[in-house]
Design an enzyme around this catalytic site. Structure first.
Site, PDB file in Angstrom:
ATOM      1  N   CYS A 165      32.826 -22.067 -44.310  1.00  0.00           N
ATOM      2  CA  CYS A 165      33.542 -23.269 -44.746  1.00  0.00           C
ATOM      3  C   CYS A 165      33.921 -24.199 -43.605  1.00  0.00           C
ATOM      4  O   CYS A 165      34.440 -25.298 -43.840  1.00  0.00           O
ATOM      5  CB  CYS A 165      34.791 -22.857 -45.520  1.00  0.00           C
ATOM      6  N   HIS A 305      43.192 -27.453 -44.473  1.00  0.00           N
ATOM      7  CA  HIS A 305      42.130 -26.642 -45.075  1.00  0.00           C
ATOM      8  C   HIS A 305      42.595 -26.136 -46.436  1.00  0.00           C
ATOM      9  O   HIS A 305      41.831 -26.186 -47.406  1.00  0.00           O
ATOM     10  CB  HIS A 305      41.790 -25.471 -44.155  1.00  0.00           C
ATOM     11  N   GLU A 316      48.044 -21.376 -42.091  1.00  0.00           N
ATOM     12  CA  GLU A 316      47.804 -22.734 -41.585  1.00  0.00           C
ATOM     13  C   GLU A 316      49.115 -23.502 -41.445  1.00  0.00           C
ATOM     14  O   GLU A 316      49.339 -24.190 -40.444  1.00  0.00           O
ATOM     15  CB  GLU A 316      46.857 -23.481 -42.533  1.00  0.00           C
ATOM     16  N   LYS A 337      41.681 -30.487 -51.465  1.00  0.00           N
ATOM     17  CA  LYS A 337      40.975 -29.488 -52.275  1.00  0.00           C
ATOM     18  C   LYS A 337      41.647 -29.283 -53.625  1.00  0.00           C
ATOM     19  O   LYS A 337      41.033 -28.718 -54.539  1.00  0.00           O
ATOM     20  CB  LYS A 337      40.891 -28.150 -51.534  1.00  0.00           C
ATOM     21  N   HIS A 342      36.794 -26.407 -53.522  1.00  0.00           N
ATOM     22  CA  HIS A 342      36.340 -26.028 -52.186  1.00  0.00           C
ATOM     23  C   HIS A 342      34.824 -26.133 -52.104  1.00  0.00           C
ATOM     24  O   HIS A 342      34.102 -25.360 -52.735  1.00  0.00           O
ATOM     25  CB  HIS A 342      36.798 -24.609 -51.883  1.00  0.00           C
ATOM     26  N   PHE A 403      34.975 -18.152 -43.501  1.00  0.00           N
ATOM     27  CA  PHE A 403      34.767 -16.708 -43.442  1.00  0.00           C
ATOM     28  C   PHE A 403      34.140 -16.361 -42.091  1.00  0.00           C
ATOM     29  O   PHE A 403      33.236 -17.042 -41.619  1.00  0.00           O
ATOM     30  CB  PHE A 403      33.825 -16.258 -44.551  1.00  0.00           C
TER      31      PHE A 403
END
Length: 416
Positions: A165, A305, A316, A337, A342, A403
Site C-alpha cells: 500500500c 494513511h 500513525e 479513505k 483503500h 504490508f
C-alpha cells in the site's frame, strides 16, 4: 551538487468517487462514500460483500474491443489516468525531448483479475495447459508503466514500484529523485490497482483485514472510530506529472504546487500489522520534514494513511502527536479513505492528488463516517470530521504505509 526543484504540472485520476480529477475532488468535498455492494462478481459466499468500485466504467468507452482484451483492468485505469494527466499538463509532445520523459507506475498486486480468470479456467480442464497469449503481459506488475511509455513514446526511465500500500508514494518519491538529480525533465508517477476479485477479497478476509460491516457498507470505512473493523477495498488509478521547475516555467506550464520532500522507512515489526507505536511512520514523517527543510509547525494538513484498522490508525496518530507536539493541535488531519476505501498500491497516488488539491484550493477534505473517536488516539489531534474546512494551506503531507512494514511520507507546498 545543486539539486533541481520538482513541481506538479498535471494530474489524472480514476476513482470510486469519480473518473476524473474534478469529479473525484468535488465528491470528496461533498463527503460522498464510494462504498456499495460488489458488482464485479457474486460475493454471496464471501465474508465481505461490498467495496469501493469505480462506477460507470465501460472499457469500450476508452479502448476498442481488440485492445481492451489485451489489457487487465489495472492497466486500463492507468492508461485513462495518464491521458487525463497529459491533457491537464498541456504538454506538447512534439516539442518535448521524449528521452527525458519517464514513467514510474506502481501497483501492489497488478493484474490479479487476469491471473485469477486464467487459473480458474485452467483448473476446469487441467489436462491441457491452455492459456491466453495475453496472460503474462496482462498480469505482470510493470506492464502498465510499459504501456504508457509505448503509447506516448516516452523513452526515459520506466519501471514499477511494489511495496504493497506504499507503492505509489514510493513511485512519487522516486520520480522526485529523478527530477532533482537531473536525470529526467518529466516523470509521470503514480499507481493503479484493480483488485476487487474473488481471490483478493477472500484473501484479505482470511487475514481479517477488511471490514465485514455488510449492513452499513456506505459508512463501514470509519478511520479513527472506536467501532472500526477493518479497511474497505477500493480500486482505481492516479497519475501525477512531476516536472523540473525550470522546464515547466520555460514551456509556460500550469503549476499546482512543489514537491519538496519525502521520507521512506520501515516498521521492521510485522508482515501485516503496523507498529503499535508508529515507529516506521514517525521515521518517514521526520525524514520527509528534514528532506524538505521544514519544521513540523510549517505543515498545515496531513492526509493520513488511516485505513480503519484497529491497530494502524492508533500507531500513525501517536507518531503524529510525537512529531508535531503542541503544533498537532493546529495541523489539520483527515482520512480520505473514509470515502474512497483503500486502493492498495494506488492509494498513495489518489491521496497525493487530494493533498495537492487541498493545497491548491485551500480546503481540507473531511473524514466521513467517524462519530466516536477511539480513546487511544491522542486527544489533541485536529481531526476534520464530516465537512471540509476552508483554511490557508501552504504545505501538506501525505502518508502511506504497506504490508511488510513499508512507510512513505511526501510533502507538497505552494510554489514561491
Amino acid at each position: 551538487m545543486d539539486m533541481k526543484r520538482a513541481v506538479i504540472t498535471g494530474m489524472g485520476a480514476v476513482t470510486p468517487l469519480g473518473n476524473n480529477v474534478n469529479a473525484y475532488w468535488e465528491n470528496m468535498l461533498a463527503g460522498k462514500s464510494g462504498a456499495a455492494a460488489i458488482t464485479r462478481f457474486d460475493p454471496i459466499n464471501h465474508k465481505t460483500k461490498f467495496a469501493c468500485e469505480v462506477k460507470d466504467f465501460d472499457p469500450l468507452n476508452y479502448f476498442d474491443r481488440k485492445e481492451a482484451r489485451k489489457l487487465d483492468r489495472y492497466t486500463q485505469y492507468a492508461l485513462i489516468a495518464s491521458e487525463e494527466c497529459l491533457l491537464d499538463s498541456s504538454l506538447d509532445l512534439k516539442k518535448t525531448d521524449l528521452n527525458k520523459v519517464g514513467v514510474i507506475l506502481a501497483t501492489g498486486i497488478g493484474g490479479i483479475q487476469s491471473y485469477e480468470e486464467e487459473v480458474l479456467a485452467f483448473g476446469q480442464n487441467n489436462e491441457v495447459p491452455r492459456f491466453s497469449p495475453f496472460f503474462i503481459t496482462k498480469m505482470i506488475g510493470n506492464i502498465a508503466s510499459g504501456h504508457i511509455s509505448i503509447r506516448y513514446g516516452f523513452r526515459g526511465i520506466n519501471y514499477a514500484t511494489v511495496s504493497a500500500c506504499a507503492s505509489s508514494n514510493h513511485a512519487i518519491a522516486n520520480a522526485f529523485d529523478q527530477i532533482r538529480l537531473g536525470k529526467a525533465n518529466i516523470v509521470l508517477a503514480g499507481g493503479s490497482e484493480a483488485a476487487i476479485t474473488k481471490a483478493a477479497v477472500g484473501g484479505f478476509n482470511s487475514i481479517k483485514a477488511m471490514s465485514t460491516n455488510n449492513e452499513n457498507a456506505a459508512s463501514a470505512s470509519r478511520p479513527f472510530d472506536v467501532t472500526r473493523d477493518g479497511f474497505v477495498l477500493g480500486e482505481g488509478a492516479g497519475l501525477l506529472m512531476v516536472e523540473e521547475l525550470e522546464h515547466a516555467l520555460q514551456r509556460g506550464a500550469k503549476i499546482y504546487c512543489e514537491l519538496v520532500g519525502y521520507g521512506a522507512a520501515a516498521d521492521a515489526y510485522h508482515v501485516t500489522a503496523t507498529h503499535p507505536e508508529g515507529v516506521g511512520a514517525e521515521l518517514a514523517m521526520t525524514d520527509a520534514l528534514a528532506d524538505a527543510k521544514m519544521q513540523p509547525g510549517e505543515v498545515d494538513y496531513i492526509n493520513t494513511h488511516a485505513t480503519s484498522t484497529p491497530v494502524g490508525d492508533i500507531g500513525e496518530c501517536l507518531a503524529i502527536d510525537r512529531i508535531f507536539g503542541e503544533t498537532s493541535k493546529k495541523v489539520f488531519v483527515s482520512a480520505t479513505k473514509s470515502m474512497t476505501g483503500h486502493l492498495l498500491g494506488a492509494a498513495g497516488a489518489i491521496e497525493a492528488i487530494a493533498t495537492i488539491k487541498a493545497v491548491e484550493c485551500n480546503q481540507v477534505p473531511p473524514t466521513i463516517n467517524t462519530k466516536n473517536i477511539d480513546p487511544e488516539i491522542p486527544g489533541g489531534l485536529n481531526i476534520v470530521l464530516q465537512k471540509p474546512v476552508k483554511t490557508e494551506i501552504n504545505a501538506a503531507m501525505s502518508n502511506t504505509f504497506g504490508f511488510g512494514g513499508h512507510t512513505v511520507s511526501t510533502i507538497f507546498k505552494k510554489v514561491k
